[in-house]
Design an enzyme around this catalytic site. Structure first.
Site, short mmCIF file in Angstrom:
data_model
loop_
_atom_site.label_atom_id
_atom_site.label_comp_id
_atom_site.label_asym_id
_atom_site.label_seq_id
_atom_site.Cartn_x
_atom_site.Cartn_y
_atom_site.Cartn_z
N ARG A 41 13.83 -8.99 19.55
CA ARG A 41 14.35 -8.01 20.51
C ARG A 41 14.20 -8.48 21.96
O ARG A 41 13.88 -7.70 22.85
CB ARG A 41 13.64 -6.65 20.37
CG ARG A 41 13.94 -5.92 19.09
CD ARG A 41 15.23 -5.11 19.22
NE ARG A 41 15.57 -4.50 17.95
CZ ARG A 41 15.38 -3.21 17.67
NH1 ARG A 41 14.88 -2.41 18.58
NH2 ARG A 41 15.71 -2.74 16.51
N ARG A 45 16.26 -2.96 25.88
CA ARG A 45 16.06 -1.94 26.90
C ARG A 45 15.01 -2.24 27.95
O ARG A 45 14.99 -1.62 29.00
CB ARG A 45 15.75 -0.60 26.23
CG ARG A 45 16.99 0.05 25.68
CD ARG A 45 16.64 1.17 24.76
NE ARG A 45 15.90 0.64 23.63
CZ ARG A 45 15.49 1.36 22.59
NH1 ARG A 45 15.72 2.65 22.57
NH2 ARG A 45 14.83 0.80 21.60
N ARG A 54 24.45 -0.81 29.29
CA ARG A 54 24.52 0.27 28.29
C ARG A 54 24.89 1.62 28.89
O ARG A 54 25.23 2.55 28.17
CB ARG A 54 23.21 0.34 27.50
CG ARG A 54 23.04 -0.78 26.49
CD ARG A 54 23.86 -0.57 25.22
NE ARG A 54 23.17 0.34 24.31
CZ ARG A 54 23.30 1.64 24.26
NH1 ARG A 54 24.15 2.22 25.01
NH2 ARG A 54 22.61 2.38 23.44
N ASP A 90 23.07 -5.92 15.48
CA ASP A 90 22.06 -5.14 14.78
C ASP A 90 22.22 -5.46 13.30
O ASP A 90 23.24 -6.04 12.89
CB ASP A 90 22.23 -3.64 15.05
CG ASP A 90 20.99 -2.86 14.63
OD1 ASP A 90 20.04 -2.78 15.42
OD2 ASP A 90 20.96 -2.35 13.49
N TYR A 168 18.52 2.31 4.71
CA TYR A 168 19.36 3.01 5.71
C TYR A 168 20.55 3.69 5.04
O TYR A 168 20.92 4.82 5.37
CB TYR A 168 19.83 2.06 6.81
CG TYR A 168 18.75 1.77 7.81
CD1 TYR A 168 18.45 2.69 8.81
CD2 TYR A 168 17.99 0.61 7.74
CE1 TYR A 168 17.43 2.45 9.73
CE2 TYR A 168 16.97 0.36 8.65
CZ TYR A 168 16.69 1.29 9.63
OH TYR A 168 15.68 1.06 10.52
O1 CP3 Z 1 17.50 -9.56 20.87
C1 CP3 Z 1 17.43 -9.31 19.65
O2 CP3 Z 1 16.36 -9.34 19.04
C2 CP3 Z 1 18.72 -9.07 18.87
C3 CP3 Z 1 19.07 -7.74 18.67
C4 CP3 Z 1 18.58 -6.88 17.50
C5 CP3 Z 1 18.73 -5.47 17.56
N1 CP3 Z 1 18.35 -4.98 16.35
C6 CP3 Z 1 19.23 -4.73 18.71
C7 CP3 Z 1 18.98 -3.28 18.83
C8 CP3 Z 1 18.06 -7.20 16.25
C9 CP3 Z 1 17.66 -8.56 15.70
C10 CP3 Z 1 17.92 -5.98 15.53
C11 CP3 Z 1 17.45 -5.89 14.13
C12 CP3 Z 1 17.13 -4.58 13.55
N2 CP3 Z 1 17.76 -3.39 13.75
C13 CP3 Z 1 16.12 -4.36 12.59
C14 CP3 Z 1 15.23 -5.43 12.02
C15 CP3 Z 1 14.10 -5.76 12.92
C16 CP3 Z 1 13.09 -4.67 13.11
O3 CP3 Z 1 12.99 -4.18 14.24
O4 CP3 Z 1 12.43 -4.32 12.12
C17 CP3 Z 1 16.13 -3.00 12.26
C18 CP3 Z 1 15.23 -2.30 11.27
C19 CP3 Z 1 17.20 -2.39 12.99
C20 CP3 Z 1 17.65 -0.98 12.92
C21 CP3 Z 1 17.59 -0.32 14.23
N3 CP3 Z 1 18.46 -0.56 15.27
C22 CP3 Z 1 16.69 0.69 14.65
C23 CP3 Z 1 15.56 1.25 13.81
C24 CP3 Z 1 17.04 1.04 15.95
C25 CP3 Z 1 16.46 2.16 16.77
C26 CP3 Z 1 15.15 1.82 17.34
C27 CP3 Z 1 15.32 1.28 18.71
O5 CP3 Z 1 14.68 0.27 19.03
O6 CP3 Z 1 16.10 1.89 19.45
C28 CP3 Z 1 18.13 0.21 16.33
C29 CP3 Z 1 18.82 0.20 17.63
C30 CP3 Z 1 18.80 -1.09 18.38
N4 CP3 Z 1 19.02 -2.33 17.84
C31 CP3 Z 1 18.63 -1.25 19.77
C32 CP3 Z 1 18.74 -2.61 20.06
C33 CP3 Z 1 18.66 -3.28 21.41
C34 CP3 Z 1 18.46 -0.11 20.75
C35 CP3 Z 1 19.82 0.42 21.12
C36 CP3 Z 1 19.90 0.91 22.53
O7 CP3 Z 1 19.64 2.09 22.74
O8 CP3 Z 1 20.25 0.13 23.42
#
Ligand code: CP3
Length: 362
Positions: A41, A45, A54, A90, A168
């Site tokens: 990540r 944010r 965003r 994602d 999911y």
């Molecule tokens: O820079 C990076 O690492 C690449 C981007 C990336 C995102 N999600 C962006 C994201 C990666 C590699 C993921 C993987 C992901 N997504 C996983 C596996 C890794 C982990 O964290 O266990 C999982 C389970 C998800 C599912 C997911 N997506 C969740 C649970 C959430 C909400 C929680 C949160 O952090 O907001 C997301 C949304 C998400 N994915 C965001 C980002 C930047 C936030 C979205 C936003 O509001 O901008």
């Protein structure tokens, strides 16, 4: 057409050449002149430039527009000089192509509008090719590769593992106890098999397509199997599909990182499913986890991401602890053991990267 006297390097010979970037060298267990560092990540944010973008575009708009996704992917590279860029996307968008309605709800995380609740729902899921359904991410990978190739910074593609995606698809969002998923798995074993089989088909195709589009490494995230299941259920209901996924993806010709969270009590079994590199969460000290995986296998990890919220003295101590437990062995990629949280101070990210460089430069 090539001129008759032009020497063309066959693709296979190119792949056999030793990589020069510290990240790809570490993925191959080769010595590096410093420990490579990137963070889960790393785009997100905690970065003001990400938050600003965003304001204008939704998460799915960013993911589906190659130029925007590439721009976000590059943000942390420009700001901190990481050793690898993970494409901004994602794990969930591939579910859309299978027939599930996905949205990212502000403050609430991902939501599936029509979660799977019957065996019929499983049979209705499609398995279309990634070129059709994930063109935005594939396009972003190509753009980032073109931008970073001259700087020898590799691009990482990724996908979710079958159990995590199934959770999911069945729960409709992030779950606390995975009760629906486990109830389905235990009540409908034949449909579970079909569901995970379809997910393997879609994810393997997607990962191979990302490598074809230019990804130089691939990471598989199994975020929830370890939290949801005990070892015996993992071995029966998850491991065969993970093994199949890694077996199919091994033909991509790029290193594959197997990152399974929360599998502490069966880390060896999870790592044995495949992948060239094992991603470690922060549950165990790095040396202990590495020993369980086997020191001949490269590892990535494993600072607790919340340590970045601590004062620098504490953070520095913990970075040094990870590095000293890695012991200068080849095949260590410095990373966090789960994604950075949105409150992470930008300054600590910068200091972390600089510190890993300084501490490990030979
Ligand atoms: O820079 C990076 O690492 C690449 C981007 C990336 C995102 N999600 C962006 C994201 C990666 C590699 C993921 C993987 C992901 N997504 C996983 C596996 C890794 C982990 O964290 O266990 C999982 C389970 C998800 C599912 C997911 N997506 C969740 C649970 C959430 C909400 C929680 C949160 O952090 O907001 C997301 C949304 C998400 N994915 C965001 C980002 C930047 C936030 C979205 C936003 O509001 O901008």
């Amino acid at each position: 057409m090539a001129e008759p006297d032009t020497v063309t390097v066959p693709a296979s010979a190119e792949a056999d050449t030793e990589p020069t970037s510290p990240f790809l060298r570490a993925c191959g267990g080769l010595p590096t002149d410093r420990t490579p560092v990137w963070l889960l990540r790393q785009a997100g944010r905690y970065q003001p430039e990400y938050r600003a973008l965003r304001e204008k575009y939704s998460m799915l708009e960013v993911i589906r527009t190659p130029e925007l996704a590439a721009q976000v992917t590059l943000m942390p590279i420009e700001a901190f000089g990481f050793d690898a860029a993970i494409v901004f996307s994602d794990i969930l968008p591939p579910l859309v192509g299978m027939g599930l309605d996905l949205d990212f709800v502000k403050g609430d995380g991902p939501r599936i509008g029509n979660p799977i609740s019957s065996t019929l729902d499983v049979d209705l899921l499609g398995t279309p090719p990634a070129e059709e359904t994930m063109a935005g991410t594939l396009g972003a990978i190509a753009l980032v590769r073109r931008e970073l190739e001259p700087r020898d910074i590799p691009v990482i593609g990724f996908a979710g593992a079958p159990f995590t995606l199934a959770s999911y698809a069945i729960e409709g969002g992030t779950s606390k106890d995975f009760s629906r998923t486990k109830a389905f798995m235990l009540s409908e074993p034949a449909a579970w098999k079909r569901l995970l089989g379809k997910l393997v088909t879609v994810q393997a195709d997607y990962l191979l397509a990302q490598a074809k589009a230019g990804a130089q490494a691939l990471q598989v995230f199994d975020s929830w199997a370890g939290r949801a299941l005990g070892r015996e259920d993992y071995l029966r209901y998850v491991a065969p599909y993970n093994r199949e996924l890694f077996a199919r993806v091994s033909s991509a010709g790029v290193p594959v990182i197997n990152f399974a969270l929360g599998v502490g009590s069966y880390l060896g079994e999870a790592a044995a499913c495949g992948g060239d590199v094992v991603g470690l969460d922060w549950a165990l000290p790095l040396d202990e986890a590495w020993e369980r995986v086997g020191f001949e296998r490269p590892v990535q990890g494993n600072l607790d991401p919340v340590a970045l919220l601590a004062p620098w003295r504490e953070l520095e101590f913990r970075i040094d602890d990870v590095l000293s437990r890695a012991g200068g062995r080849p095949g260590h990629i410095f990373n966090v053991g789960h994604g950075l949280v949105p409150q992470t101070p930008v300054d600590n990210v910068r200091r972390l990267v600089d510190h890993v460089r300084e501490r490990t430069a030979s």
